[in-house]
Design a protein around this motif. Structure first.
Motif, PDB file in Angstrom:
ATOM      1  N   VAL A 108      38.107  41.173  42.912  1.00  0.00           N
ATOM      2  CA  VAL A 108      38.229  39.999  41.956  1.00  0.00           C
ATOM      3  C   VAL A 108      39.646  39.212  42.355  1.00  0.00           C
ATOM      4  N   LEU A 109      39.678  38.239  42.051  1.00  0.00           N
ATOM      5  CA  LEU A 109      41.094  37.449  41.486  1.00  0.00           C
ATOM      6  C   LEU A 109      40.968  37.078  40.624  1.00  0.00           C
ATOM      7  N   ILE A 110      42.105  37.154  40.195  1.00  0.00           N
ATOM      8  CA  ILE A 110      42.025  36.568  38.077  1.00  0.00           C
ATOM      9  C   ILE A 110      43.360  35.712  38.913  1.00  0.00           C
ATOM     10  N   ASP A 111      43.410  34.325  38.419  1.00  0.00           N
ATOM     11  CA  ASP A 111      44.596  33.992  37.833  1.00  0.00           C
ATOM     12  C   ASP A 111      44.891  33.275  36.888  1.00  0.00           C
ATOM     13  N   LEU A 112      46.043  34.088  36.586  1.00  0.00           N
ATOM     14  CA  LEU A 112      46.802  33.411  35.537  1.00  0.00           C
ATOM     15  C   LEU A 112      47.773  32.436  35.408  1.00  0.00           C
ATOM     16  N   GLY A 113      48.518  31.935  36.452  1.00  0.00           N
ATOM     17  CA  GLY A 113      49.390  30.672  36.557  1.00  0.00           C
ATOM     18  C   GLY A 113      50.239  31.359  37.013  1.00  0.00           C
ATOM     19  N   ASP A 114      51.212  31.999  36.560  1.00  0.00           N
ATOM     20  CA  ASP A 114      52.595  32.152  36.945  1.00  0.00           C
ATOM     21  C   ASP A 114      52.300  33.513  37.827  1.00  0.00           C
ATOM     22  N   VAL A 115      51.541  34.439  37.504  1.00  0.00           N
ATOM     23  CA  VAL A 115      50.634  35.414  38.175  1.00  0.00           C
ATOM     24  C   VAL A 115      49.078  36.126  38.298  1.00  0.00           C
ATOM     25  N   VAL A 116      48.726  36.074  39.713  1.00  0.00           N
ATOM     26  CA  VAL A 116      47.234  36.564  40.431  1.00  0.00           C
ATOM     27  C   VAL A 116      47.312  38.284  40.405  1.00  0.00           C
ATOM     28  N   ALA A 117      46.582  38.101  39.712  1.00  0.00           N
ATOM     29  CA  ALA A 117      46.077  39.805  39.731  1.00  0.00           C
ATOM     30  C   ALA A 117      45.020  39.826  41.075  1.00  0.00           C
ATOM     31  N   HIS A 118      45.081  40.896  41.609  1.00  0.00           N
ATOM     32  CA  HIS A 118      44.055  40.917  43.270  1.00  0.00           C
ATOM     33  C   HIS A 118      43.598  42.471  42.681  1.00  0.00           C
ATOM     34  N   VAL A 119      42.375  42.211  41.983  1.00  0.00           N
ATOM     35  CA  VAL A 119      41.896  43.818  41.991  1.00  0.00           C
ATOM     36  C   VAL A 119      40.340  44.332  42.831  1.00  0.00           C
ATOM     37  N   PHE A 120      41.088  45.167  43.750  1.00  0.00           N
ATOM     38  CA  PHE A 120      40.402  45.354  44.779  1.00  0.00           C
ATOM     39  C   PHE A 120      39.530  46.627  44.860  1.00  0.00           C
ATOM     40  N   HIS A 121      38.406  47.379  45.187  1.00  0.00           N
ATOM     41  CA  HIS A 121      37.480  48.053  45.911  1.00  0.00           C
ATOM     42  C   HIS A 121      38.340  49.295  46.528  1.00  0.00           C
ATOM     43  N   ARG A 122      38.554  49.891  46.317  1.00  0.00           N
ATOM     44  CA  ARG A 122      39.643  50.935  47.460  1.00  0.00           C
ATOM     45  C   ARG A 122      38.878  50.228  49.164  1.00  0.00           C
ATOM     46  N   GLU A 123      38.093  50.297  49.685  1.00  0.00           N
ATOM     47  CA  GLU A 123      37.805  50.111  51.180  1.00  0.00           C
ATOM     48  C   GLU A 123      38.373  48.768  51.174  1.00  0.00           C
ATOM     49  N   GLU A 124      38.139  48.045  50.253  1.00  0.00           N
ATOM     50  CA  GLU A 124      38.620  46.432  50.698  1.00  0.00           C
ATOM     51  C   GLU A 124      39.739  46.483  50.188  1.00  0.00           C
ATOM     52  N   ARG A 125      40.339  47.222  50.060  1.00  0.00           N
ATOM     53  CA  ARG A 125      41.998  46.805  49.503  1.00  0.00           C
ATOM     54  C   ARG A 125      43.120  47.643  50.931  1.00  0.00           C
ATOM     55  N   ILE A 126      42.094  48.426  51.411  1.00  0.00           N
ATOM     56  CA  ILE A 126      42.339  48.921  52.846  1.00  0.00           C
ATOM     57  C   ILE A 126      42.408  48.088  53.892  1.00  0.00           C
ATOM     58  N   TYR A 127      41.461  46.885  53.372  1.00  0.00           N
ATOM     59  CA  TYR A 127      40.799  45.933  54.966  1.00  0.00           C
ATOM     60  C   TYR A 127      41.660  44.991  54.802  1.00  0.00           C
ATOM     61  N   TYR A 128      42.027  44.721  53.810  1.00  0.00           N
ATOM     62  CA  TYR A 128      42.675  43.396  53.445  1.00  0.00           C
ATOM     63  C   TYR A 128      44.060  43.037  53.868  1.00  0.00           C
ATOM     64  N   ASN A 129      44.903  44.429  53.345  1.00  0.00           N
ATOM     65  CA  ASN A 129      46.411  44.899  53.360  1.00  0.00           C
ATOM     66  C   ASN A 129      47.358  44.116  53.266  1.00  0.00           C
ATOM     67  N   LEU A 130      46.679  43.682  51.227  1.00  0.00           N
ATOM     68  CA  LEU A 130      47.459  42.484  51.115  1.00  0.00           C
ATOM     69  C   LEU A 130      49.496  42.783  51.103  1.00  0.00           C
ATOM     70  N   GLU A 131      49.521  44.212  50.592  1.00  0.00           N
ATOM     71  CA  GLU A 131      51.100  44.662  50.901  1.00  0.00           C
ATOM     72  C   GLU A 131      51.569  44.965  52.470  1.00  0.00           C
ATOM     73  N   ARG A 132      50.964  44.821  53.379  1.00  0.00           N
ATOM     74  CA  ARG A 132      51.836  43.879  54.477  1.00  0.00           C
ATOM     75  C   ARG A 132      51.626  42.848  55.457  1.00  0.00           C
ATOM     76  N   LEU A 133      50.226  42.048  54.608  1.00  0.00           N
ATOM     77  CA  LEU A 133      50.471  40.788  54.390  1.00  0.00           C
ATOM     78  C   LEU A 133      51.825  39.706  53.646  1.00  0.00           C
TER      79      LEU A 133
END
Length: 118
Positions: free
Chosen positions: A78-103
């Motif tokens: 789930v991506l929540i666009d608040l303008g200056d802040v964008v929150a990425h709320v993942f299900h655990r498996e998707e977070r591991i797969y997409y690994n935005l912290e590494r990206l």
């Protein structure tokens, strides 16, 4: 200072719904999308939706604009666009797969949680 308050509000809302491994990235000068990214995850579809709902509700209560929410029904990312802040709320498996912290590994981390808990 409004950006910092929105950042803290978003992290606190995620933390209130027991989001796991909350990471705040300072995207200023790195991305044109937002100044800060929040990345966290939940362990079930219901928890992911609860986290996203809490972020949206707390932002609206404080008068912030919620520009867009993507992926809420599927509750995998789930991506929540608040303008200056964008929150990425993942299900655990998707977070591991997409690994935005590494990206976005060159983005400095912002330690908001320790401020909130002190």
């Amino acid at each position: 200072m409004e950006k910092q308050e929105l950042l803290k509000l978003t992290v606190k809302a995620a933390d209130d719904k027991r989001a796991e491994n909350i990471v705040a990235l300072d995207m200023q000068g790195i991305s044109l999308i937002a100044d800060y990214f929040i990345i966290c995850h939940g362990n079930s579809d219901k928890q992911v939706q609860a986290i996203a709902r809490e972020i949206r509700e707390k932002a609206l209560e404080k008068g912030y604009q919620v520009n867009r929410i993507e992926g809420f029904e599927e509750a995998r990312w789930v991506l929540i666009d608040l303008g200056d802040v964008v929150a990425h709320v993942f299900h655990r498996e998707e977070r591991i797969y997409y690994n935005l912290e590494r990206l976005w590994g060159d983005a400095p981390r912002v330690d908001v949680l320790s401020e909130l808990n002190s």
